[in-house]
Motif scaffolding. Structure first.
Motif, short mmCIF file in Angstrom:
data_model
loop_
_atom_site.label_atom_id
_atom_site.label_comp_id
_atom_site.label_asym_id
_atom_site.label_seq_id
_atom_site.Cartn_x
_atom_site.Cartn_y
_atom_site.Cartn_z
N ILE A 15 -23.24 6.11 -25.86
CA ILE A 15 -23.34 7.45 -26.00
C ILE A 15 -22.33 8.21 -24.95
O ILE A 15 -21.54 9.00 -25.22
N CYS A 16 -22.54 7.52 -23.65
CA CYS A 16 -21.62 8.20 -22.62
C CYS A 16 -20.34 7.89 -22.76
O CYS A 16 -19.51 8.79 -22.49
N ALA A 17 -20.17 6.73 -23.17
CA ALA A 17 -18.66 6.35 -23.46
C ALA A 17 -18.03 7.23 -24.54
O ALA A 17 -16.83 7.73 -24.33
N ILE A 18 -18.61 7.49 -25.73
CA ILE A 18 -17.97 8.28 -26.67
C ILE A 18 -17.98 9.81 -26.28
O ILE A 18 -16.96 10.31 -26.40
N ALA A 19 -18.95 10.34 -25.57
CA ALA A 19 -19.01 11.58 -25.07
C ALA A 19 -17.94 11.79 -24.09
O ALA A 19 -17.09 12.90 -24.03
N ALA A 20 -17.53 10.92 -23.20
CA ALA A 20 -16.43 11.00 -22.44
C ALA A 20 -14.97 11.07 -22.88
O ALA A 20 -14.08 11.93 -22.07
N ILE A 21 -15.04 10.61 -24.17
CA ILE A 21 -13.54 10.68 -24.43
C ILE A 21 -13.32 11.83 -25.56
O ILE A 21 -12.46 12.06 -25.91
N THR A 22 -14.62 12.40 -25.96
CA THR A 22 -14.50 13.33 -27.09
C THR A 22 -14.59 14.90 -26.45
O THR A 22 -14.22 15.75 -27.20
N VAL A 23 -15.30 14.97 -25.20
CA VAL A 23 -15.27 16.26 -24.41
C VAL A 23 -14.01 16.76 -24.16
O VAL A 23 -12.97 16.06 -23.72
N ARG A 24 -14.10 18.27 -24.17
CA ARG A 24 -13.00 19.12 -24.25
C ARG A 24 -12.32 19.09 -22.46
O ARG A 24 -11.30 19.05 -22.09
N ASP A 25 -13.68 19.49 -21.60
CA ASP A 25 -13.53 19.71 -20.41
C ASP A 25 -13.31 18.50 -19.63
O ASP A 25 -14.24 17.85 -19.99
N LEU A 26 -12.29 18.29 -18.71
CA LEU A 26 -12.04 17.08 -18.03
C LEU A 26 -12.99 17.09 -16.99
O LEU A 26 -13.37 15.82 -16.71
N LEU A 27 -13.70 17.97 -16.28
CA LEU A 27 -14.66 17.91 -15.26
C LEU A 27 -15.80 17.28 -16.01
O LEU A 27 -16.34 16.52 -15.21
N HIS A 28 -16.17 17.77 -17.10
CA HIS A 28 -17.18 17.14 -17.84
C HIS A 28 -17.01 15.58 -17.99
O HIS A 28 -18.05 14.88 -17.88
N ALA A 29 -15.90 15.58 -18.47
CA ALA A 29 -15.59 13.93 -18.70
C ALA A 29 -15.75 13.26 -17.50
O ALA A 29 -16.10 12.17 -17.40
N ALA A 30 -15.33 13.71 -16.33
CA ALA A 30 -15.64 12.85 -15.05
C ALA A 30 -16.85 12.76 -14.80
O ALA A 30 -17.16 11.68 -14.20
N VAL A 31 -17.76 13.66 -14.96
CA VAL A 31 -19.18 13.71 -14.50
C VAL A 31 -20.00 12.84 -15.73
O VAL A 31 -20.71 11.78 -15.28
N ILE A 32 -19.60 12.82 -16.78
CA ILE A 32 -20.02 11.86 -17.64
C ILE A 32 -19.80 10.37 -17.38
O ILE A 32 -20.34 9.64 -17.63
N LEU A 33 -18.54 10.03 -16.95
CA LEU A 33 -18.28 8.85 -16.65
C LEU A 33 -18.75 8.32 -15.62
O LEU A 33 -19.21 7.04 -15.27
N ALA A 34 -19.22 9.24 -14.60
CA ALA A 34 -20.13 8.79 -13.41
C ALA A 34 -21.56 8.55 -13.97
O ALA A 34 -22.16 7.44 -13.35
N ALA A 35 -22.13 8.96 -15.02
CA ALA A 35 -23.38 8.74 -15.38
C ALA A 35 -23.21 7.23 -16.36
O ALA A 35 -24.10 6.59 -16.23
N TYR A 36 -22.08 7.06 -16.75
CA TYR A 36 -21.74 5.88 -17.52
C TYR A 36 -21.82 4.81 -16.37
O TYR A 36 -22.17 3.51 -16.63
N SER A 37 -21.27 4.98 -15.19
CA SER A 37 -21.25 4.03 -14.05
C SER A 37 -22.61 3.66 -13.55
O SER A 37 -22.88 2.54 -13.39
#
Lengths: 81, 143
Positions: A15-37
């Protein structure tokens, strides 16, 4: 290896991986990638790979997130396409 | 963010603990999880926390930014120097037992492993801090 915990963690990770590449805001994508990590760290340590888990926690959730946020602060925050 | 007293106090309290934990990871790397790379990155993370809390220019002035490259050269010189010392003692590269048998000190290879890990840690810390401080925003000239 606990089957239920593994399944839940893998589900959250996908879910985190899909959300990180579909979200529009790049800051949100960076934070979601931290959660993925973070989820990946728990998965590695649950698979008894403590060294890899340590590296993932320190590099993936620590340094890479700061690098991404510092790079976003110098460019546009939301993608145009 | 810089005038927020909560962030400054919390980071002032937690930075020494992060650094002690990083040193523990480096020294404990021979027998457990962790090692030079992980400890060095954790040590760099404490400086990144200081960058975020206290601003870039003040911490750089305290850290001595022009010394970061010197630190990275010192670290890689420790690593390569011990490796070539093993070659000079008649072993392979980083074969610590050759030095131990040549000098005759018991358990010397443990100390050599720790010295090599510290060299890796110093290099990784210096390079990570210099990358982050180059990428992060300056105070005045933010885009």
């Amino acid at each position: 290896m606990i089957w239920d915990l593994d399944f839940a963690l893998l589900l959250f990770m996908i879910i985190c991986a899909i959300a990180a590449i579909t979200v529009r805001d790049l800051l949100h994508a960076a934070v979601i990638l931290a959660a993925y990590s973070l989820i990946m760290t728990v998965l590695w340590s649950e698979m008894n790979a403590v060294d890899v888990a340590f590296t993932e926690a320190v590099v993936g959730a620590g340094v890479t997130t700061v690098l991404f946020i510092a790079a976003i602060a110098r460019t546009e925050r939301s993608s145009s396409d | 963010m810089r005038e927020n007293v909560v962030i400054r106090t919390i980071s002032r309290i937690s930075v020494p603990f992060i650094q002690v934990f990083a040193l523990y990871v480096i020294v404990h790397g021979a027998v457990g999880a962790g090692g030079g790379f992980q400890g060095g990155v954790a040590f760099a993370a404490s400086f990144i926390l200081m960058f975020i809390a206290f601003g870039l220019s003040g911490v750089e002035k305290r850290l001595g930014k022009k010394w970061l490259m010197v630190y990275s050269i010192i670290g890689i010189a420790i690593y390569a120097g011990i490796g070539f010392l093993c070659l000079a003692a008649g072993g392979n590269y980083l074969e610590y037992g050759a030095i131990e048998s040549a000098v005759g000190v018991a358990h010397l290879h443990g100390y050599l492993i720790d010295a090599v890990e510290m060299g890796i840690g110093i290099t990784v810390m210096a390079v990570m801090v210099s990358i982050i401080s180059d990428v992060m925003d300056r105070d005045g000239e933010s885009p």
